[in-house]
Design an enzyme around this catalytic site. Structure first.
Site, PDB file in Angstrom:
ATOM      1  N   ARG A  74       0.830  -1.196   0.000  1.00  0.00           N
ATOM      2  CA  ARG A  74       0.000   0.000   0.000  1.00  0.00           C
ATOM      3  C   ARG A  74       0.869   1.251   0.000  1.00  0.00           C
ATOM      4  NH1 ARG A  74      -3.161  -3.861   2.387  1.00  0.00           N
ATOM      5  NH2 ARG A  74      -5.004  -4.236   1.081  1.00  0.00           N
TER       6      ARG A  74
ATOM      7  N   ASP B 168      -0.055  -6.573  -3.630  1.00  0.00           N
ATOM      8  CA  ASP B 168      -1.465  -6.294  -3.347  1.00  0.00           C
ATOM      9  C   ASP B 168      -2.032  -5.531  -4.531  1.00  0.00           C
ATOM     10  OD1 ASP B 168      -3.974  -5.754  -1.788  1.00  0.00           O
ATOM     11  OD2 ASP B 168      -2.721  -6.514  -0.160  1.00  0.00           O
TER      12      ASP B 168
ATOM     13  N   HIS C 105      -6.778  -9.599  -4.116  1.00  0.00           N
ATOM     14  CA  HIS C 105      -5.740  -8.584  -3.880  1.00  0.00           C
ATOM     15  C   HIS C 105      -4.663  -8.631  -4.961  1.00  0.00           C
ATOM     16  CE1 HIS C 105      -7.211  -7.040  -0.073  1.00  0.00           C
ATOM     17  NE2 HIS C 105      -7.403  -8.282   0.351  1.00  0.00           N
TER      18      HIS C 105
ATOM     19  N   ASP D 257      -6.924 -14.256   1.137  1.00  0.00           N
ATOM     20  CA  ASP D 257      -8.022 -13.617   1.875  1.00  0.00           C
ATOM     21  C   ASP D 257      -8.825 -12.691   0.965  1.00  0.00           C
ATOM     22  OD1 ASP D 257      -5.753 -11.873   1.725  1.00  0.00           O
ATOM     23  OD2 ASP D 257      -6.742 -10.559   3.156  1.00  0.00           O
ATOM     24  N   GLU D 258     -10.014 -12.380   1.409  1.00  0.00           N
ATOM     25  CA  GLU D 258     -10.858 -11.330   0.844  1.00  0.00           C
ATOM     26  C   GLU D 258     -10.931 -11.401  -0.684  1.00  0.00           C
ATOM     27  OE1 GLU D 258     -10.508  -7.857   4.224  1.00  0.00           O
ATOM     28  OE2 GLU D 258      -9.021  -7.851   2.624  1.00  0.00           O
TER      29      GLU D 258
ATOM     30  N   TRP E 190      -6.510 -14.334  11.354  1.00  0.00           N
ATOM     31  CA  TRP E 190      -6.639 -12.883  11.461  1.00  0.00           C
ATOM     32  C   TRP E 190      -8.053 -12.436  11.808  1.00  0.00           C
ATOM     33  CZ3 TRP E 190      -9.408  -9.310   8.396  1.00  0.00           C
ATOM     34  CH2 TRP E 190     -10.042  -9.833   7.259  1.00  0.00           C
TER      35      TRP E 190
ATOM     36  N   TYR F 259      -3.644  -5.892  15.381  1.00  0.00           N
ATOM     37  CA  TYR F 259      -3.482  -5.094  14.167  1.00  0.00           C
ATOM     38  C   TYR F 259      -3.034  -3.701  14.587  1.00  0.00           C
ATOM     39  CZ  TYR F 259      -5.246  -8.167  10.474  1.00  0.00           C
ATOM     40  OH  TYR F 259      -5.382  -9.166   9.545  1.00  0.00           O
TER      41      TYR F 259
ATOM     42  N   ASP G 287      -2.218  -1.187  12.838  1.00  0.00           N
ATOM     43  CA  ASP G 287      -2.749  -0.045  12.101  1.00  0.00           C
ATOM     44  C   ASP G 287      -3.999   0.519  12.774  1.00  0.00           C
ATOM     45  OD1 ASP G 287      -3.127  -2.762  10.959  1.00  0.00           O
ATOM     46  OD2 ASP G 287      -4.858  -1.847   9.990  1.00  0.00           O
TER      47      ASP G 287
ATOM     48  N   TRP H 286      -0.867  -2.883   8.370  1.00  0.00           N
ATOM     49  CA  TRP H 286      -1.318  -2.546   7.024  1.00  0.00           C
ATOM     50  C   TRP H 286      -1.176  -1.044   6.839  1.00  0.00           C
ATOM     51  CZ3 TRP H 286      -1.873  -6.836   4.340  1.00  0.00           C
ATOM     52  CH2 TRP H 286      -2.188  -8.024   5.021  1.00  0.00           C
ATOM     53  N   THR H 287      -0.624  -0.625   5.710  1.00  0.00           N
ATOM     54  CA  THR H 287      -0.112   0.745   5.608  1.00  0.00           C
ATOM     55  C   THR H 287      -0.939   1.669   4.722  1.00  0.00           C
ATOM     56  OG1 THR H 287       1.380   0.128   3.787  1.00  0.00           O
ATOM     57  CG2 THR H 287       2.249  -0.048   6.049  1.00  0.00           C
ATOM     58  N   GLU H 288      -2.240   1.400   4.570  1.00  0.00           N
ATOM     59  CA  GLU H 288      -3.052   2.275   3.733  1.00  0.00           C
ATOM     60  C   GLU H 288      -2.916   3.743   4.138  1.00  0.00           C
ATOM     61  OE1 GLU H 288      -5.348  -1.683   3.540  1.00  0.00           O
ATOM     62  OE2 GLU H 288      -4.088  -0.614   4.964  1.00  0.00           O
TER      63      GLU H 288
END
Length: 569
Positions: free
Chosen positions: A165, A194, A265, A337-338, A409, A434, A436, A484-486
């Site tokens: 990210r 990602d 992702h 995931d996702e 997670w 987490y 973040d 997570w670095t959004e």
């Protein structure tokens, strides 16, 4: 002031000094006597502690021997050795430090134990031992007399850092490996791909970095924000960069576990190679590296071409992350995931694949992809690890090879299910670790995301859920904190989110602590007062106990401070 500096993580046993014992001086005559297997720690002491103290710390006359000679040249000694007794009692990461009037004697169950003991020695020397050069040349350095016996509770003590990210340049990654080592953490989960960027050079697929490593702009704040950073953003690590990172980590007894995200992702990869996407339902040639946050519908197509493409990616990855003596070097993380399945539901090619393989639905299709790479990695002596969605797929068992492991997670449930099914587990529930997620409920928190998780919350994290039997709990390899670095655009923001909570996490996974609500948080806070000075010396821009400093805030930039619901940034 305590005669023994406040140690973090707290050791198993610390014996008081005998009556009348004084501190051991370290000076220009101090030598290091390194027995076989400890040479790496001797090098680290000279480069890190030697730089801070200005002391040369040369080899002693018995280096490479037993390390039990008398005082050399009327100077003190740092004696390093590997002890089979400690290995039997405490494992390869256990150690014993004994400081008397002649020497610091360090014995480890293995080379890793010796290295963790050296980290403790650095703490004993005081905060200035964490600087890059002496701030008071000629000062007297002393080690307090003590005996410390220690060993970790968990084998896997990790940090996952998302560099997709927001890219972190190589020097920043090396810096974080040093920070992990200072906290006795031994796994670096490297989230390399990602939707927002592909960060590792793959020579047979050069457009992954030529095109997939760069985006034209970036959402500023949460995805609901109307603000944008209009500067292009990106970067990647060359294969030699990766080799350097892996070697640097290994010198610090840290294993780097890479992650290549499939089948979701993956928009950055599809933007670079449109044929990887579901071309029968969307125009993949129009896709760009994603510039915002959340979960994109653009996922990999379940075709033979996609499978062969990623086999090629993993072939190069296995060369960059070779097997070693570390028990965790076989692991390759595949994400998993996702994965939104709307395109698969509309795709004739996906439906044809499902009929061909006898799959009931799209969930089983994802499981089929995961199992393909699980077997592919196992055939090459590696172990797949993925987020807890890899357990899904509509079958009566996991269908995974015995070596496959799960990163739990979405709370503890995935880890519990995996352990009961006989799979190893790394606990990293978003509700607890987490980093973040915001650290306080106040409006001053910069771009606040997700749950409030304070320093105390992280300190009370317990990796082993009570639902597991002793045999099932043995599958819990350990835990890791995820970052997570959004909304972390630079190193300062990453530091702010990770610290000081990483120190609490380190103690939760290293030390043998009582049940979460019985832990002495007041004592931890007392010890943190000294640890903040170490972080200051290292230049870590942590969140102060009283809240963010004015330049750490981000007024007017939207976050998502919703307590009790997933952040899904």
């Amino acid at each position: 002031m305590d005669p023994i500096p406040s140690l973090i993580p707290s050791p198993r046993r610390t014996a008081p000094a005998p009556p009348g014992a004084g501190p051991l001086p370290l000076d220009g005559r101090t030598v290091i006597e390194a027995a076989p297997g400890t040479e790496g720690t001797a090098r680290w002491l000279r480069t890190a502690v030697g730089a801070a103290t200005g002391l040369p710390l040369p080899d002693g006359p018995r280096s490479g021997g037993s390390g039990r000679s008398g005082r050399s040249g009327n100077g003190s000694r740092i004696v390093l050795g590997v002890s089979p007794d400690i290995a039997r009692e405490s494992g390869p990461e256990g150690y014993r430090i004994a400081v008397d009037t002649e020497a610091v004697r360090i014995d480890g169950g293995g080379p890793a134990g010796v290295f963790w003991a050296a980290q403790t020695l650095r703490q004993l020397l005081g905060p200035d031992a964490y600087r890059a050069a002496p701030i008071a040349p000629g000062r007297a350095w002393t080690v307090p007399p003590t005996v410390i016996e220690d060993a970790p509770r968990f084998a896997w003590r990790g940090l996952m850092l998302d560099v997709s990210r927001h890219f972190m340049p190589k020097d920043g990654v090396l810096r974080y490996l040093d920070l992990l080592a200072a906290h006795k953490l031994n796994v670096f989960h490297f989230h390399l791909t990602d939707d927002q960027g592909w960060r590792v050079e793959i020579k047979r697929h050069p457009r992954l970095t030529e095109a997939g490593a760069w985006r034209s702009r970036t959402k500023w704040g949460h995805r609901a924000s109307e603000l944008w950073d209009e500067k292009p953003h990106g970067g990647y690590y060359t294969q030699d960069d990766i080799r350097e990172i892996v070697a640097y980590a290994a010198e610090r007894h840290i294993t780097v576990v890479p992650e290549i995200d499939i089948p979701g992702h993956s928009q950055a990869a599809i933007a670079a190679y449109p044929e990887l996407g579901n071309t029968d339902v969307i125009d993949t040639t129009s896709l760009a590296v994603w510039d915002t946050w959340g979960i994109t519908a653009n996922v990999l197509a379940p075709t033979d071409n996609t499978l062969r493409f990623y086999e090629g990616v993993f072939e190069e990855l296995l060369d960059l992350f070779p097997l070693s003596s570390s028990p965790f070097s076989p692991f390759i993380h595949i994400g998993g995931d996702e994965c939104l399945k709307d395109q698969w539901r509309r795709s004739p090619a996906a439906r044809a694949r499902m009929r061909e393989q006898g799959l009931a639905d799209e969930d089983e299709l994802q499981s089929w992809i995961v199992r393909h790479f699980d077997r592919w990695l196992a055939d090459r002596g590696r172990r797949l690890i993925g987020w807890d969605e890899i357990l899904e797929g509509g079958t009566t068992d996991t269908g995974l090879t015995p070596g496959a492991a799960v990163s739990s997670w979405r709370g503890y449930a995935g880890g519990i299910a995996a352990a009961k099914a006989g799979h190893d587990v790394v606990m990293c529930p978003e509700q607890q670790v987490y980093l973040d997620h915001r650290q306080a409920a106040g409006e001053d928190e910069p771009m606040p995301i997700g749950y409030v998780r304070t320093l105390e919350d992280v300190y009370r994290f317990e990796p082993v859920p009570p639902q597991l039997t002793a045999a099932e709990a043995a599958h819990v390899l350990g835990a890791q904190a995820n970052v997570w670095t959004e909304v972390m655009q630079d190193r300062s923001r990453v530091d702010y989110q990770i610290f000081p909570r990483l120190a609490a996490f380190a103690e939760a996974v290293w030390s043998s602590l009582p049940a979460p609500m019985e832990r002495d948080y007041a004592d931890f806070e007392r010890r943190m007062a000294g640890h903040y000075r170490r972080l200051d010396a290292l230049g870590v821009e942590y969140r102060p106990p009283g809240g963010p400093l004015p330049w750490q805030r981000r007024p007017g930039v939207l976050g998502r401070p919703i307590e009790g619901s997933p952040p899904n940034v």
